[in-house]
Design an enzyme around this catalytic site. Structure first.
Site, mmCIF file in Angstrom:
data_model
loop_
_atom_site.group_PDB
_atom_site.id
_atom_site.type_symbol
_atom_site.label_atom_id
_atom_site.label_comp_id
_atom_site.label_asym_id
_atom_site.label_seq_id
_atom_site.Cartn_x
_atom_site.Cartn_y
_atom_site.Cartn_z
ATOM 1 N N GLN A 1 0.815 -1.214 0.000
ATOM 2 C CA GLN A 1 0.000 0.000 0.000
ATOM 3 C C GLN A 1 0.849 1.265 0.000
ATOM 4 O O GLN A 1 0.531 2.241 -0.685
ATOM 5 C CB GLN A 1 -0.938 0.004 1.207
ATOM 6 N N ASP B 1 2.169 2.323 -3.569
ATOM 7 C CA ASP B 1 1.161 2.426 -4.632
ATOM 8 C C ASP B 1 1.094 3.844 -5.201
ATOM 9 O O ASP B 1 0.426 4.719 -4.641
ATOM 10 C CB ASP B 1 -0.198 1.999 -4.068
ATOM 11 N N SER C 1 -2.518 5.193 -6.198
ATOM 12 C CA SER C 1 -3.332 5.731 -5.109
ATOM 13 C C SER C 1 -2.855 7.106 -4.676
ATOM 14 O O SER C 1 -3.653 8.028 -4.503
ATOM 15 C CB SER C 1 -3.315 4.769 -3.915
#
Length: 376
Positions: A126, A129, A132
């Protein structure tokens, strides 16, 4: 090991792949850092700031000489590759599906090219990323762009001279960009609604104060891939959704579209007829403009006004329009990625080619294009 940070050359690209913050962190891991002169200028980072953080700053040839890892925001053009050392690892956003010939050029140049936009949506990745982090800023900027072109106030205002009604904003796509757009428009006082093909997005939209608009059937319950991306829907579903959307759009002051499908042209969500149904002064901000646009009348890279007075904003590379913030987040994504494969004892990178992250993002290696999605 030497890490090189190269200045971006593509049109309208203002970001940089490392900041003084991440330079210091990479130095702390034992790397030598070299930054091309002027690399951070458009993100308001001076060469002196890089030098103070411990990096060598010089011309491109000096920076690339002996580099084991090369960090960029966007992958190099073919004519840049002459100075890239064979065997180096290139870490950047590469847009492989739209640049297949360029991927072969990377392979021919002996680069191990890693496409950070292919980062799998798993828990440990995450913080790496880039989609994002950059989409979050794009969603925010989309609302600001809408406000710039919308000649009215967003919130309801009660005054002695009467009440100004709140503007109505509709966000199409409730991924990272869409959710940030919802939150931003809501904070500015708009009445916000949103749609997405993923039924799971309903709760997220409502948690931000938006109204969820969608056709709910069995297909919507299966509309998300295991990787967390939206699947393309059937023609029958698209027809039903289009009818609902058409009725919704004609009532809106602002429409923000964010729908993207990896490796494909952006799906068309807003037809010319839908645009013609909107009131004069309305605004559409198409965040998918770079991949063809979600709106039929979007002109990528342009801001246009239709004969019925609807402004359609089709800026390319929206995160780059917030270059300082975008660079800070992008560079942290790259640092987190490199740190995950750092060998503390060797003070170098120990690539594990069987790791699921590397399997997902490595496009070229050992002189060949190796990514499964680019075969054939």
């Amino acid at each position: 090991m030497k890490i090189a940070v190269v200045k971006e050359v593509r049109a309208a690209e203002r970001r940089v792949a490392a900041t003084p913050e991440t330079i210091k962190k990479l130095k702390g891991l034992g790397f030598d850092l070299a930054v091309e002169t002027g690399a951070g200028a458009l993100s308001y980072i001076a060469d002196a700031d890089y030098e103070a953080a411990g990096a060598f700053v010089g011309d491109r040839a000096s920076v690339l000489n002996g580099a084991g890892i090369i960090l960029k925001v966007q992958g190099p053009n073919a004519d840049e590759l002459a100075g890239y050392p064979r065997g180096a690892v290139l870490v950047a956003s590469l847009n492989p599906y739209q640049n297949r010939d360029l991927m072969q050029a990377y392979a021919n140049a002996g680069l191990t090219a890693m496409a950070m936009e292919f980062m799998p949506r798993i828990t440990r990745a995450q913080s790496m990323d880039i989609l994002s982090s950059q989409s979050n800023l794009a969603g925010y900027k989309a609302v600001l762009d809408a406000c710039e072109h919308f000649g009215r106030a967003l919130p309801m205002m009660m005054t002695a001279a009467g009440t100004i009604p709140a503007a109505k904003a509709f966000v199409m796509g409730a991924g990272v960009a869409g959710l940030q757009a919802i939150a931003t428009a809501k904070r500015l006082g708009a009445i916000v609604s949103a749609t997405d093909v993923r039924l799971a997005a309903k709760e997220q939209v409502e948690s931000l104060g938006g109204k969820f608009v969608m056709v709910e059937d069995e297909e919507t319950r299966q509309a998300e891939t295991s990787g967390g991306y939206a699947k393309e829907m059937s023609d029958a579903y698209k027809a039903k959704q289009a009818a609902l959307i058409a009725d919704t759009i004609r009532k809106q002051d602002i429409v923000i579209t964010t729908a993207l499908i990896p490796g494909r042209a952006a799906p068309r969500l807003v037809s010319a007829d839908m645009v013609r149904s909107m009131q004069p002064g309305s605004v559409i901000v198409d965040l998918a403009a770079e991949q063809g646009g979600n709106c039929e009348l979007t002109q990528p890279g342009e801001v246009v006004t239709t004969p019925n007075g609807v402004t359609i904003v089709g800026h390319r590379n929206v995160p780059s329009r917030l270059a300082a913030n975008a660079s800070a987040l992008f560079s942290r994504n790259l640092f987190n990625f490199l740190a995950a494969f750092h060998d503390k004892e060797a003070k170098s990178i120990a690539w594990n080619w069987d790791d699921e992250i590397l399997k997902a993002i490595v496009v070229t290696r050992e002189g060949a294009v190796v990514h499964p999605g680019l075969q054939g």
